[in-house]
Design a protein around this motif. Structure first.
Motif, PDB file in Angstrom:
ATOM      1  N   CYS A   1      27.752  30.850  36.240  1.00 53.96           N
ATOM      2  CA  CYS A   1      28.849  29.912  36.068  1.00 53.96           C
ATOM      3  C   CYS A   1      30.077  30.738  35.666  1.00 53.96           C
ATOM      4  N   CYS A   2      31.233  30.328  36.120  1.00 48.95           N
ATOM      5  CA  CYS A   2      32.448  31.103  35.852  1.00 48.95           C
ATOM      6  C   CYS A   2      33.564  30.149  35.438  1.00 48.95           C
ATOM      7  N   ARG A   3      34.248  30.506  34.381  1.00 45.20           N
ATOM      8  CA  ARG A   3      35.467  29.766  34.039  1.00 45.20           C
ATOM      9  C   ARG A   3      36.591  30.753  33.718  1.00 45.20           C
ATOM     10  N   ASN A   4      36.645  31.782  34.554  1.00 42.80           N
ATOM     11  CA  ASN A   4      37.671  32.815  34.352  1.00 42.80           C
ATOM     12  C   ASN A   4      39.043  32.391  34.845  1.00 42.80           C
ATOM     13  N   CYS A   5      39.134  31.250  35.526  1.00 45.66           N
ATOM     14  CA  CYS A   5      40.466  30.744  35.862  1.00 45.66           C
ATOM     15  C   CYS A   5      40.411  29.224  35.944  1.00 45.66           C
ATOM     16  N   ASN A   6      41.543  28.623  36.073  1.00 47.07           N
ATOM     17  CA  ASN A   6      41.585  27.163  36.010  1.00 47.07           C
ATOM     18  C   ASN A   6      41.476  26.492  37.383  1.00 47.07           C
ATOM     19  N   MET A   7      41.068  27.283  38.390  1.00 50.48           N
ATOM     20  CA  MET A   7      40.607  26.627  39.630  1.00 50.48           C
ATOM     21  C   MET A   7      39.173  26.162  39.394  1.00 50.48           C
ATOM     22  N   GLY A   8      38.519  26.824  38.427  1.00 52.01           N
ATOM     23  CA  GLY A   8      37.144  26.471  38.077  1.00 52.01           C
ATOM     24  C   GLY A   8      37.137  25.431  36.989  1.00 52.01           C
ATOM     25  N   PRO A   9      36.061  25.246  36.250  1.00 55.00           N
ATOM     26  CA  PRO A   9      34.874  26.105  36.296  1.00 55.00           C
ATOM     27  C   PRO A   9      34.093  25.954  37.605  1.00 55.00           C
ATOM     28  N   CYS A  10      33.492  27.100  38.009  1.00 57.05           N
ATOM     29  CA  CYS A  10      32.687  27.108  39.228  1.00 57.05           C
ATOM     30  C   CYS A  10      31.257  27.499  38.877  1.00 57.05           C
ATOM     31  N   ARG A  11      30.339  27.009  39.688  1.00 52.21           N
ATOM     32  CA  ARG A  11      28.951  27.425  39.492  1.00 52.21           C
ATOM     33  C   ARG A  11      28.301  27.538  40.858  1.00 52.21           C
TER      34      ARG A  11
ATOM     35  N   HIS B   1      39.323  39.685  35.084  1.00 56.97           N
ATOM     36  CA  HIS B   1      40.303  38.614  35.319  1.00 56.97           C
ATOM     37  C   HIS B   1      40.191  38.174  36.776  1.00 56.97           C
ATOM     38  N   MET B   2      40.533  36.936  37.035  1.00 57.04           N
ATOM     39  CA  MET B   2      40.447  36.416  38.412  1.00 57.04           C
ATOM     40  C   MET B   2      41.168  37.352  39.394  1.00 57.04           C
ATOM     41  N   GLY B   3      40.445  37.688  40.437  1.00 52.73           N
ATOM     42  CA  GLY B   3      41.075  38.412  41.529  1.00 52.73           C
ATOM     43  C   GLY B   3      41.337  39.880  41.283  1.00 52.73           C
TER      44      GLY B   3
ATOM     45  N   GLY C   1      32.471  30.536  44.497  1.00 54.46           N
ATOM     46  CA  GLY C   1      33.454  29.865  43.654  1.00 54.46           C
ATOM     47  C   GLY C   1      34.691  29.519  44.478  1.00 54.46           C
ATOM     48  N   VAL C   2      35.611  28.785  43.879  1.00 53.60           N
ATOM     49  CA  VAL C   2      36.812  28.373  44.613  1.00 53.60           C
ATOM     50  C   VAL C   2      37.548  29.591  45.179  1.00 53.60           C
ATOM     51  N   CYS C   3      37.574  30.694  44.414  1.00 50.29           N
ATOM     52  CA  CYS C   3      38.265  31.905  44.875  1.00 50.29           C
ATOM     53  C   CYS C   3      37.425  32.696  45.868  1.00 50.29           C
ATOM     54  N   GLY C   4      36.175  32.312  46.047  1.00 47.86           N
ATOM     55  CA  GLY C   4      35.292  33.028  46.966  1.00 47.86           C
ATOM     56  C   GLY C   4      34.327  33.958  46.262  1.00 47.86           C
ATOM     57  N   ALA C   5      34.335  33.951  44.944  1.00 48.08           N
ATOM     58  CA  ALA C   5      33.428  34.850  44.202  1.00 48.08           C
ATOM     59  C   ALA C   5      31.976  34.445  44.468  1.00 48.08           C
ATOM     60  N   THR C   6      31.145  35.467  44.735  1.00 44.12           N
ATOM     61  CA  THR C   6      29.720  35.209  44.990  1.00 44.12           C
ATOM     62  C   THR C   6      28.954  35.222  43.665  1.00 44.12           C
TER      63      THR C   6
ATOM     64  N   ILE D   1      29.127  38.640  42.075  1.00 39.13           N
ATOM     65  CA  ILE D   1      30.411  38.948  41.416  1.00 39.13           C
ATOM     66  C   ILE D   1      30.473  38.219  40.069  1.00 39.13           C
ATOM     67  N   ILE D   2      30.121  36.939  40.093  1.00 41.37           N
ATOM     68  CA  ILE D   2      30.219  36.153  38.853  1.00 41.37           C
ATOM     69  C   ILE D   2      29.266  36.699  37.787  1.00 41.37           C
ATOM     70  N   ALA D   3      28.026  36.976  38.185  1.00 42.58           N
ATOM     71  CA  ALA D   3      27.051  37.476  37.197  1.00 42.58           C
ATOM     72  C   ALA D   3      27.476  38.843  36.664  1.00 42.58           C
ATOM     73  N   ALA D   4      28.009  39.696  37.550  1.00 38.31           N
ATOM     74  CA  ALA D   4      28.434  41.042  37.109  1.00 38.31           C
ATOM     75  C   ALA D   4      29.634  40.946  36.168  1.00 38.31           C
ATOM     76  N   ARG D   5      30.575  40.040  36.503  1.00 41.11           N
ATOM     77  CA  ARG D   5      31.743  39.886  35.623  1.00 41.11           C
ATOM     78  C   ARG D   5      31.317  39.363  34.258  1.00 41.11           C
ATOM     79  N   ASN D   6      30.412  38.381  34.266  1.00 36.00           N
ATOM     80  CA  ASN D   6      29.949  37.835  32.986  1.00 36.00           C
ATOM     81  C   ASN D   6      29.245  38.916  32.156  1.00 36.00           C
TER      82      ASN D   6
HETATM   83 FE1  SF4 Z   1      38.220  30.939  39.015  1.00 34.08          FE
HETATM   84 FE2  SF4 Z   1      36.843  32.213  40.946  1.00 34.08          FE
HETATM   85 FE3  SF4 Z   1      35.801  31.961  38.481  1.00 34.08          FE
HETATM   86 FE4  SF4 Z   1      35.994  29.830  40.038  1.00 34.08          FE
HETATM   87  S1  SF4 Z   1      34.738  31.668  40.439  1.00 34.08           S
HETATM   88  S2  SF4 Z   1      36.552  29.956  37.863  1.00 34.08           S
HETATM   89  S3  SF4 Z   1      37.890  30.244  41.119  1.00 34.08           S
HETATM   90  S4  SF4 Z   1      37.620  33.118  39.016  1.00 34.08           S
END
Ligand code: SF4
Ligand code: MSK
Length: 621
Positions: free
Chosen positions: A44-54, A194-196, A65-70, A73-78
């Protein structure tokens, strides 16, 4: 939920808590269940306000995710954010010790002195600080300034990396993960996540390695070394452990958290004749300072101060009804303490401007008037003694002696000044290997069972065990930190322990003192002319819970040591990331992570690994 604890004192206090209608971490975990599946898998990711995404792990077409994160990517960032938070915690602790030494050298603080001049001189030489013809204060001031530089971006490599074997440093350089500055790596970790920004899970994870290494070979190492200069390098010492160390007829003060800066002075203040007289006036026979978690470990390593318990016993200590004050600084302090304390007379006193708690009295601690503040805190506890509700007091009688204080210097001394007896024992197979068992308690698993089962299995099979943190406290309570525990060891290890009069499980300190283990591993590797990854050595964290443990696991693997986790990290949703952490890392670092929840199976895995390493070194398996 399975059995809550194997510790009888804890079980007694859990029963008392339940009888008195007090909820603890175990109850709150039950209320959380079932825990969020996305969170458990790390997707799950809430690194930006297009999310939270899961990311739904069961979808046929892998989600994004909305930005295209797989998921990777999300697990590695977390994961990187967890490492950064853990490294920040240890390193900020290290920074506080550095600034305290600086202030002590300037004569600006009360109650602190330079206790270990030999270490001061050794570090001055290491950092190129001129010592000849200068006072210890002048040397300490310049050394502290040098240390401050290591946090920023003036240097391009941390000085302490030079303590690692040359082969290990070459691995770091090749991968581009040799840390440059402690703060710099942590800040960059936040930037990259950070996002992107960094969207390559391998690249993100490599920076995780660099950030973790900046903790182990940076922030934590500064915390350890500079604490030794200020408070003395630990030597073997005996003391008592578990809730039975609380005294029915004394003012009980429990110091809890991580930094020795305040607790050392509390110990001093509790010996103040005037305060002792007030305690007697109030009907108490004395003032009993006990430790909890790593603040406790810092004190027991240097002074043999009794330790009341490990992480999951913080609430239970209050349930005894016999604690006048729990004085907390930073890290691993549950906000729930405020609620539990309300059911008794206990005062929770927070002391760090960085760590305040609603409903808790705050006495801001600062080094410049350290002794004055410490006396004020001790007085608050003493004056609270008559408020004890006698009908609620029940101190379990569990109490166990321990032997701790095994700094690298103390181990060398026990070996007669050289590593040779240890190396000979390893080569001859009397000691098969060395396992570092560290980390927390976690109510997701039976308290202390992982630590004790794994430790017992390994010493039975002639592995020397070194420990820090709550793992060490678990073993202290079970009597495994005594030379007599050698009776539980295999014949080879038993003979070595009996000859040296040391326990088969060596307590090396608090969580930041895992840096001592890195120094010891480097010394052994250098003596054998190999890399750390060639050693028959393993790391394990059977009951870990904190982000600091994630940083530790990362720098232990980054230093070349297989690390076996007993609770599952939140990464399983990133399948490629898991491959990288458990297999791919081995190809580039010579070590990887493994996860095994059953401590007996973890022991088997560790023994197999040690046998393979021995064979590769040409030693008997
Ligand atoms: Fe934002 Fe992308 Fe994270 Fe969704 S997956 S919250 S769009 S950074
Ligand atoms: S105190 S980080 S619960 S070991 Fe260091 Fe214990 Fe883990 Fe805190």
């Amino acid at each position: 939920m399975g059995e809550k604890s194997v510790d009888r004192a804890s079980l007694k206090m859990l029963k008392k808590a339940s009888d008195e209608g007090i909820g603890t971490a175990w109850d709150r975990l039950e209320k959380q269940e079932p825990q969020c599946g996305f969170g458990l898998l790390g997707i799950c990711c809430r690194n930006c306000n297009m999310g939270p995404c899961r990311i739904d792990p069961f979808e046929e077409e892998p989600g994004k995710g909305v930005c295209g994160a797989t998921a990777d990517i999300i697990a590695a960032r977390n994961l990187l954010r967890m490492i950064a938070a853990g490294a920040a915690a240890h390193s900020d602790h290290g920074r506080d010790v550095v600034t305290t030494l600086y202030a002590a050298a300037q004569g600006e603080v009360q109650g602190y002195q330079i206790k270990d001049e030999a270490k001061l001189h050794a570090l001055a030489a290491e950092f190129g600080v001129v010592a000849e013809g200068r006072s210890k204060e002048e040397i300490a001031r310049d050394l502290a300034r040098e240390a401050m530089e290591e946090f920023g971006m003036v240097k391009e490599r941390l000085q302490f990396l030079n303590r690692a074997p040359e082969k290990r440093r070459a691995v770091w350089e090749k991968l581009g993960i040799a840390p440059r500055g402690i703060d710099r790596e942590i800040v960059e970790a936040l930037h990259r996540t950070h996002m992107g920004v960094d969207n390559d899970y391998t690249n993100i994870t490599l920076h995780g390695g660099r950030t973790g290494l900046s903790d182990g070979w940076g922030g934590s190492m500064f915390a350890t070394e500079f604490s030794d200069i200020l408070f003395g390098t630990p030597r073997p010492v005996r003391g008592k452990s578990n809730l039975g160390v609380l005294k029915e007829d004394q003012v009980n003060i429990v110091v809890h958290g991580h930094e020795p800066i305040l607790s050392e002075i509390i110990v001093l203040a509790a010996r103040d004749e005037e305060l002792l007289a007030v305690a007697r006036e109030k009907g108490a026979r004395g003032i009993n300072v006990c430790g909890m978690c790593c603040t406790g470990n810092e004190l027991l390593m240097r002074h043999g101060v009794p330790i009341a318990g490990n992480f999951l016993q913080q609430e239970l200590a209050l349930v005894t009804g016999a604690v006048e004050a729990m004085v907390v600084d930073v890290q691993c302090v549950m906000p729930a303490l405020a609620q539990v304390a309300k059911c008794y007379h206990t005062k929770i006193i927070s002391t760090s401007p960085k760590a305040k708690f609603p409903g808790v009295e705050h006495v801001s601690f600062e080094e410049h008037s350290a002794l004055e503040i410490a006396k004020r805190i001790v007085r608050m506890a003493v004056e609270n003694y008559p408020s004890r509700k006698q009908e609620l007091v029940q101190i379990p009688d569990e109490e166990m002696e321990y032997m701790s204080g095994f700094s690298v210097e103390a181990i060398l001394q026990a070996l007669g000044g050289t590593l040779n007896p240890l190396l000979d024992a390893v080569k001859a197979g009397r000691i098969k290997g060395i396992a570092a068992i560290v980390g927390c308690n976690n109510p997701k698993t039976t308290q202390d069972r992982g630590h004790l089962t794994l430790t017992r299995e390994l010493i039975k099979n002639d592995c020397l065990v070194v420990q820090t943190g709550c793992a060490a406290i678990a073993c202290a309570k079970a009597g495994l930190l005594l030379p007599e525990a050698a009776a539980e060891a295999g014949p080879g290890l038993r003979a070595v322990c009996e000859a040296l009069q040391v326990p088969p499980v060596l307590h090396m300190g608090s969580c930041v003192d895992i840096s001592r283990i890195l120094v010891a591993a480097s010394a052994v590797a250098n003596a054998l002319g190999v890399d750390i990854s060639d050693l028959p050595a393993v790391g394990a964290a059977p009951e870990w819970m904190s982000e600091k443990a994630v940083s530790i696991g990362t720098y232990v693997v980054g230093s070349g040591v297989l690390t076996v986790l007993g609770t599952v990290p939140p990464v399983l949703g990133g399948k490629n990331l898991v491959e990288l952490l458990t297999k791919g890392a081995r190809d580039v670092l010579g070590a990887a992570f493994a996860v095994e929840e059953d401590p007996s199976k973890a022991a088997a895995l560790i023994l197999e690994h040690i046998a393979a390493k021995r064979q590769a070194l040409g030693l008997e398996p």
